[in-house]
Every structure is written in structure tokens, then in C-alpha cells.
Design a protein around this motif. Sequence first.
Motif, PDB file in Angstrom:
ATOM      1  N   MET A 116      40.488  78.272  61.355  1.00 23.97           N
ATOM      2  CA  MET A 116      39.408  78.920  62.100  1.00 23.97           C
ATOM      3  C   MET A 116      38.415  79.595  61.166  1.00 23.97           C
ATOM      4  O   MET A 116      37.193  79.510  61.367  1.00 23.97           O
ATOM      5  CB  MET A 116      39.994  79.940  63.084  1.00 23.97           C
ATOM      6  N   MET A 117      38.925  80.251  60.148  1.00 24.57           N
ATOM      7  CA  MET A 117      38.057  80.923  59.181  1.00 24.57           C
ATOM      8  C   MET A 117      37.150  79.911  58.482  1.00 24.57           C
ATOM      9  O   MET A 117      35.935  80.135  58.330  1.00 24.57           O
ATOM     10  CB  MET A 117      38.919  81.657  58.158  1.00 24.57           C
ATOM     11  N   LEU A 118      37.718  78.786  58.068  1.00 24.71           N
ATOM     12  CA  LEU A 118      36.942  77.754  57.390  1.00 24.71           C
ATOM     13  C   LEU A 118      35.896  77.160  58.328  1.00 24.71           C
ATOM     14  O   LEU A 118      34.730  76.989  57.955  1.00 24.71           O
ATOM     15  CB  LEU A 118      37.883  76.657  56.879  1.00 24.71           C
ATOM     16  N   ALA A 119      36.295  76.860  59.563  1.00 21.19           N
ATOM     17  CA  ALA A 119      35.362  76.266  60.525  1.00 21.19           C
ATOM     18  C   ALA A 119      34.223  77.223  60.856  1.00 21.19           C
ATOM     19  O   ALA A 119      33.059  76.809  60.956  1.00 21.19           O
ATOM     20  CB  ALA A 119      36.107  75.858  61.795  1.00 21.19           C
ATOM     21  N   ALA A 120      34.533  78.495  61.014  1.00 20.11           N
ATOM     22  CA  ALA A 120      33.490  79.477  61.314  1.00 20.11           C
ATOM     23  C   ALA A 120      32.509  79.611  60.160  1.00 20.11           C
ATOM     24  O   ALA A 120      31.294  79.724  60.358  1.00 20.11           O
ATOM     25  CB  ALA A 120      34.118  80.828  61.634  1.00 20.11           C
ATOM     26  N   HIS A 159      34.266  83.256  68.312  1.00 21.33           N
ATOM     27  CA  HIS A 159      35.641  82.929  68.692  1.00 21.33           C
ATOM     28  C   HIS A 159      36.603  83.362  67.581  1.00 21.33           C
ATOM     29  O   HIS A 159      37.649  83.967  67.857  1.00 21.33           O
ATOM     30  CB  HIS A 159      35.779  81.433  68.958  1.00 21.33           C
ATOM     31  N   TRP A 160      36.231  83.069  66.343  1.00 19.93           N
ATOM     32  CA  TRP A 160      37.075  83.487  65.215  1.00 19.93           C
ATOM     33  C   TRP A 160      37.132  85.010  65.111  1.00 19.93           C
ATOM     34  O   TRP A 160      38.205  85.584  64.933  1.00 19.93           O
ATOM     35  CB  TRP A 160      36.540  82.896  63.910  1.00 19.93           C
ATOM     36  N   LEU A 161      35.983  85.678  65.256  1.00 17.47           N
ATOM     37  CA  LEU A 161      35.950  87.134  65.161  1.00 17.47           C
ATOM     38  C   LEU A 161      36.869  87.766  66.205  1.00 17.47           C
ATOM     39  O   LEU A 161      37.551  88.751  65.935  1.00 17.47           O
ATOM     40  CB  LEU A 161      34.525  87.644  65.334  1.00 17.47           C
ATOM     41  N   LEU A 193      51.063  70.677  63.773  1.00 19.34           N
ATOM     42  CA  LEU A 193      51.232  71.404  62.521  1.00 19.34           C
ATOM     43  C   LEU A 193      50.685  72.822  62.572  1.00 19.34           C
ATOM     44  O   LEU A 193      51.251  73.727  61.951  1.00 19.34           O
ATOM     45  CB  LEU A 193      50.542  70.650  61.389  1.00 19.34           C
ATOM     46  N   TYR A 194      49.609  73.031  63.348  1.00 21.41           N
ATOM     47  CA  TYR A 194      48.921  74.312  63.290  1.00 21.41           C
ATOM     48  C   TYR A 194      48.871  75.096  64.602  1.00 21.41           C
ATOM     49  O   TYR A 194      48.613  76.303  64.574  1.00 21.41           O
ATOM     50  CB  TYR A 194      47.477  74.111  62.806  1.00 21.41           C
TER      51      TYR A 194
END
Length: 226
Positions: free
Chosen positions: A70-74, A83-85, A152-153
Motif C-alpha cells: 500500500m505504501m509503495l502504491a500510494a 486509503h493508505w493514510l 500471500l499478502y
Amino acid sequence: MATFAIGDIHGCWTALETLLEQVPIQEDDLVITLGDYVDRGPESARVLDWVMNQSANERFIALRGNHELMMLAASKAQMNPEHWLACGGSETLTSYQQTSQRRIPNIKDISPQHLDFIKYDLRPYHETETHIFVHAYVYEDAALDDQDESALYWERFDLIRPHKSGKKVICGHTAQRSGLPANRQHAVCIDTWVYGDGWLTCLEVESGQYWQANQKRKHRSDWLEV
């Protein structure tokens, strides 16, 4: 030579530091971290620094978690940053603000080295002769190379079944709010809710002994329940 697995850290550096002071890890032991180094806790940037530094050692294996995804996608505008925040990313941004000149946390503060490490160096799983290590889950009838990202995630531990390999699965992701590892014999979940009111867990997989620490610097040790 022993194998140690460390569950979801979620930016909880104080708990990690306290835990490492208790666990009797030797130079030739294998240490595997199960992902979710970031979000929710206060020091995600510091935790990722530690994981990166440890990964220079071939006896240290770092897996990727859904919060790293999520961090990478954001950061790449591949998902709505809000959404990540809302999933703990706001605490992560604040941890990077400490080294930034900005007064308000900004997604541009995230270390490019950390983002490259998440994308290229973290692993989706690790396998030994007796165990499978993964962040979240494995589908029982699929080889590891054929597992998709949803397993996996993202899948929860609740319905995990024995893998066709016969190997025991060690995972995190599904927070055990009791603060205790969940032992299904064929699978063990060691996400014990450190960012909440729980503990960070390190499991010696051969013996079943585990050590725990929390953000208040308390620590304890026990054995998996059969």
C-alpha cells in the motif's frame, strides 16, 4: 543453527529493540521477518532502516507485507493515498517528517531508498526443508510459485488449511488480539497486535519457544500451546 521468525512490527521500534535484547540469536541462526514493517506505529522509517541494514546479512530474510504494498502504491499514485493514510500511513508519513524540512507530512518525504528496497529486495515468501514463511496465507493446493498476491499478502489466517507440501506455514497479517500466537499445528500466526495493546513476537520455529515485547518495554517468553 536455529530459525527465528519475527511477526508484524508496524513501526513499533521500541518493542523491536526490547525484543532483540531478549532473543538469544546467534551469528549462524536464520532470522526471517514476515513483513508489515510500516504503518500504525510511530517509527516506521526507523524500522525500515533496520530491516535494510540487516538484509545485508545473508542469514537475514525480509518478506514483504500488504502495508508495504500500500505504501509503495500510494507513493506511485497507483492507489488513492487517502486509503493508505487511513490504514496507518499517516503515522508512517509523520515518521519521515522528522528528517524533512516540511512542517506538514508529505508523501514526497518517503525515502526513495526505502521504496526501492520494498519493490526490489523484499521477498514474497521463503521456504526451508520443513517450513513455509509468508506474510499472510498460502492456498493449500498451489505451489508457492503459483500463489497469487491475494493469498500471500491479503487473505486472513482464519481458514488456512494444510499445504500440500506438508510443510508448516509461519505467517503474520491477521492480528491476534489476545497477544498470543495462534497455533493450528499445520500453521502458526505470530502477528500479535503490537501496534494495539498487544506484543511483538519472535518464534524459534524448531522448538516452539517464543519471546515477546511491547511498546512499554515489557517482555515475556513462553512456548506454543499444542
